[in-house]
Design a protein around this motif. Structure first.
Motif, PDB file in Angstrom:
ATOM      1  N   ARG A  36     -17.101  18.180  -4.087  1.00 27.02           N
ATOM      2  CA  ARG A  36     -17.446  19.096  -4.528  1.00 27.02           C
ATOM      3  C   ARG A  36     -18.431  20.128  -3.525  1.00 27.02           C
ATOM      4  NH1 ARG A  36     -16.680  15.833  -8.229  1.00 27.02           N
ATOM      5  NH2 ARG A  36     -16.620  17.214 -10.803  1.00 27.02           N
ATOM      6  N   GLY A  37     -17.770  19.641  -2.304  1.00 30.69           N
ATOM      7  CA  GLY A  37     -18.117  20.392  -1.179  1.00 30.69           C
ATOM      8  C   GLY A  37     -19.080  20.065  -0.286  1.00 30.69           C
ATOM      9  N   CYS A  38     -19.371  19.040  -0.317  1.00 26.20           N
ATOM     10  CA  CYS A  38     -20.258  18.270   0.208  1.00 26.20           C
ATOM     11  C   CYS A  38     -19.688  17.524   1.713  1.00 26.20           C
ATOM     12  CB  CYS A  38     -20.853  16.418  -0.265  1.00 26.20           C
ATOM     13  SG  CYS A  38     -22.009  16.813  -1.754  1.00 26.20           S
ATOM     14  N   ASN A  39     -20.581  17.632   2.816  1.00 26.18           N
ATOM     15  CA  ASN A  39     -20.175  17.104   4.174  1.00 26.18           C
ATOM     16  C   ASN A  39     -20.952  15.777   4.482  1.00 26.18           C
ATOM     17  OD1 ASN A  39     -19.623  17.552   7.093  1.00 26.18           O
ATOM     18  ND2 ASN A  39     -21.322  17.784   7.277  1.00 26.18           N
ATOM     19  N   LEU A  40     -19.650  14.891   4.609  1.00 23.20           N
ATOM     20  CA  LEU A  40     -19.665  13.277   4.239  1.00 23.20           C
ATOM     21  C   LEU A  40     -19.770  13.015   5.535  1.00 23.20           C
ATOM     22  CD1 LEU A  40     -21.243  11.063   2.176  1.00 23.20           C
ATOM     23  CD2 LEU A  40     -19.026  10.646   1.777  1.00 23.20           C
ATOM     24  N   HIS A  41     -21.369  12.340   5.763  1.00 20.80           N
ATOM     25  CA  HIS A  41     -21.612  11.598   6.531  1.00 20.80           C
ATOM     26  C   HIS A  41     -21.886  10.054   6.354  1.00 20.80           C
ATOM     27  CE1 HIS A  41     -22.015  14.470   9.873  1.00 20.80           C
ATOM     28  NE2 HIS A  41     -22.396  15.082   8.745  1.00 20.80           N
ATOM     29  N   ILE A  42     -21.157   8.814   6.867  1.00 25.56           N
ATOM     30  CA  ILE A  42     -20.884   7.303   6.713  1.00 25.56           C
ATOM     31  C   ILE A  42     -22.476   6.748   8.329  1.00 25.56           C
ATOM     32  CG2 ILE A  42     -20.620   5.175   6.458  1.00 25.56           C
ATOM     33  CD1 ILE A  42     -17.342   6.895   5.406  1.00 25.56           C
ATOM     34  N   LEU A  43     -22.728   5.881   7.586  1.00 25.10           N
ATOM     35  CA  LEU A  43     -23.678   5.446   9.292  1.00 25.10           C
ATOM     36  C   LEU A  43     -23.490   3.817   8.214  1.00 25.10           C
ATOM     37  CD1 LEU A  43     -25.511   5.140  11.095  1.00 25.10           C
ATOM     38  CD2 LEU A  43     -27.786   5.605   9.683  1.00 25.10           C
ATOM     39  N   CYS A  44     -22.428   3.187   9.385  1.00 18.56           N
ATOM     40  CA  CYS A  44     -22.714   1.584   8.710  1.00 18.56           C
ATOM     41  C   CYS A  44     -23.636   0.733  10.035  1.00 18.56           C
ATOM     42  CB  CYS A  44     -21.150   1.365   8.860  1.00 18.56           C
ATOM     43  SG  CYS A  44     -20.712  -0.468   8.356  1.00 18.56           S
ATOM     44  N   MET A  45     -24.228   0.114   9.407  1.00 19.92           N
ATOM     45  CA  MET A  45     -25.565  -0.736  10.216  1.00 19.92           C
ATOM     46  C   MET A  45     -24.775  -1.964  11.229  1.00 19.92           C
ATOM     47  SD  MET A  45     -28.210   0.836  10.118  1.00 19.92           S
ATOM     48  CE  MET A  45     -29.511   2.195   9.341  1.00 19.92           C
ATOM     49  N   SER A  46     -23.450  -2.112  10.947  1.00 18.15           N
ATOM     50  CA  SER A  46     -23.059  -3.618  11.658  1.00 18.15           C
ATOM     51  C   SER A  46     -21.471  -3.196  11.690  1.00 18.15           C
ATOM     52  CB  SER A  46     -23.154  -4.723  11.277  1.00 18.15           C
ATOM     53  OG  SER A  46     -22.905  -4.721   9.516  1.00 18.15           O
ATOM     54  N   THR A  47     -20.827  -3.680  12.456  1.00 16.23           N
ATOM     55  CA  THR A  47     -19.638  -3.790  12.920  1.00 16.23           C
ATOM     56  C   THR A  47     -18.599  -4.950  11.418  1.00 16.23           C
ATOM     57  OG1 THR A  47     -19.671  -5.610  14.648  1.00 16.23           O
ATOM     58  CG2 THR A  47     -19.616  -3.584  15.325  1.00 16.23           C
ATOM     59  N   GLY A  48     -20.003  -6.246  11.089  1.00 17.19           N
ATOM     60  CA  GLY A  48     -19.347  -6.684  10.169  1.00 17.19           C
ATOM     61  C   GLY A  48     -18.810  -7.844  10.538  1.00 17.19           C
ATOM     62  N   ASN A  49     -19.635  -8.767  11.999  1.00 16.34           N
ATOM     63  CA  ASN A  49     -18.381  -9.633  13.409  1.00 16.34           C
ATOM     64  C   ASN A  49     -19.177 -10.988  12.536  1.00 16.34           C
ATOM     65  OD1 ASN A  49     -17.115  -9.836  15.228  1.00 16.34           O
ATOM     66  ND2 ASN A  49     -19.007 -10.291  16.445  1.00 16.34           N
ATOM     67  N   ALA A  50     -19.010 -11.553  11.252  1.00 16.85           N
ATOM     68  CA  ALA A  50     -19.738 -12.450  10.834  1.00 16.85           C
ATOM     69  C   ALA A  50     -18.450 -13.749  11.574  1.00 16.85           C
ATOM     70  CB  ALA A  50     -19.977 -12.834   9.618  1.00 16.85           C
ATOM     71  N   ASP A  51     -17.397 -13.050  12.070  1.00 17.69           N
ATOM     72  CA  ASP A  51     -15.707 -13.798  11.860  1.00 17.69           C
ATOM     73  C   ASP A  51     -15.834 -13.516  13.280  1.00 17.69           C
ATOM     74  OD1 ASP A  51     -16.213 -15.078   9.316  1.00 17.69           O
ATOM     75  OD2 ASP A  51     -14.942 -13.669   8.374  1.00 17.69           O
ATOM     76  N   GLY A  52     -15.941 -12.608  13.869  1.00 18.06           N
ATOM     77  CA  GLY A  52     -15.822 -12.864  15.505  1.00 18.06           C
ATOM     78  C   GLY A  52     -14.579 -11.697  15.113  1.00 18.06           C
ATOM     79  N   ILE A  53     -14.335 -10.594  14.434  1.00 21.86           N
ATOM     80  CA  ILE A  53     -13.145  -9.492  13.959  1.00 21.86           C
ATOM     81  C   ILE A  53     -14.590  -8.526  13.949  1.00 21.86           C
ATOM     82  CG2 ILE A  53     -11.979 -11.324  13.872  1.00 21.86           C
ATOM     83  CD1 ILE A  53     -11.922  -9.788  10.598  1.00 21.86           C
ATOM     84  N   GLY A  54     -15.086  -8.215  14.405  1.00 24.46           N
ATOM     85  CA  GLY A  54     -16.324  -6.787  14.128  1.00 24.46           C
ATOM     86  C   GLY A  54     -15.202  -5.121  14.898  1.00 24.46           C
TER      87      GLY A  54
END
Length: 258
Positions: free
Chosen positions: A69-87
């Motif tokens: 529907r023509g939206c300009n979408l941005h994604i903001l991810c607050m972490s790298t998910g580094n709990a297992d050291g593979i961020g």
């Protein structure tokens, strides 16, 4: 015989639900089923998530709907998910998944803040989260924000913290023009009914008494699987089952936060 009848009934309903989704994807009636009054058309949207793969596991019906529907979408991810050291690996996987979901990689931002590290026992400060989100809103001219609700779908504390950060943002009167919507968490029974949940979701959106709710069917459910498959470090057997059987692969209900 009774169990056989139940199983056959469930299979028939499952197939009928998938047919409903595919039918809506290829017919003009999609406009009627998902009529949002233009609320989500051609907006600058910021999806705020906690970890790489949140976008593919939970939000793909919304992402697909907005993209079409023509939206300009941005994604903001607050972490790298580094709990297992593979961020660093997970960060790159999110960029690959965003490409599958038709979100430009340049509009995907992944943070690695020392106070926003992945983990069940790690609480994130809502004021810090709000500050970061505000900066992204200003930099990208955002007018609509989407995130988790207060339960966070899976109950993960980082999902809940992101919600509280967005709530904190709403206290700032300088951003009152920005609309904020949350992904409605469902019961565990509904969560694992796959496409069957589209019927309950459509009904709940239609007759919801507390606030405005819009229901989005996933017009490209196979894209959800393809996007999640880009998260190779997370693409283990139980997540394959989750994406296949989770209602969030097939339908999202968004509720406006007032």
């Amino acid at each position: 015989m009774e169990w056989l009848a139940i199983i056959v009934t469930m299979v028939v309903l499952w197939v009928a639900s998938l047919f409903k989704i595919l039918h809506e994807s290829f017919s003009a009636s999609q406009v009627e089923v998902l009529n949002d009054g233009g609320v989500f058309c051609k907006r600058n949207v910021l999806l705020v998530i906690a970890h790489p793969d949140d976008e593919s596991m939970f939000f793909t019906p919304t992402i697909n709907y907005l993209s079409l529907r023509g939206c300009n979408l941005h994604i903001l991810c607050m972490s790298t998910g580094n709990a297992d050291g593979i961020g660093n690996i997970r960060k790159e996987e999110l960029y690959l998944a965003s490409t599958v979901l038709k979100v430009p990689q340049k509009q995907v931002k992944v943070l690695d803040h020392p106070d926003l590290q992945d983990g069940f026992g790690k609480s994130w400060n809502s004021k810090l989260l709000s500050k970061i989100i505000k900066e992204e809103i200003v930099n990208c001219a955002i007018d609509l924000v989407i995130t988790f609700d207060n339960y966070g779908v899976s109950g993960h504390c980082n999902h809940q913290d992101v919600h509280q950060g967005v709530r904190e943002l709403l206290q700032d009167t300088s951003h009152k023009e920005v609309e904020v919507w949350e992904l409605v968490s469902t019961s565990i029974l509904r969560k694992y009914t796959g496409p069957l949940d589209i019927w309950l979701s459509l009904l709940s959106a239609k007759f919801h008494l507390s606030g405005v709710v819009h229901c989005f069917l996933n017009e490209y459910p196979r894209r959800s699987l393809a996007a999640m498959a880009q998260h190779k470090s997370q693409w283990v057997w139980f997540r394959k089952l989750f994406v296949s059987f989770s209602s969030y692969t097939y339908v999202n209900c968004l509720r406006k936060i007032e």
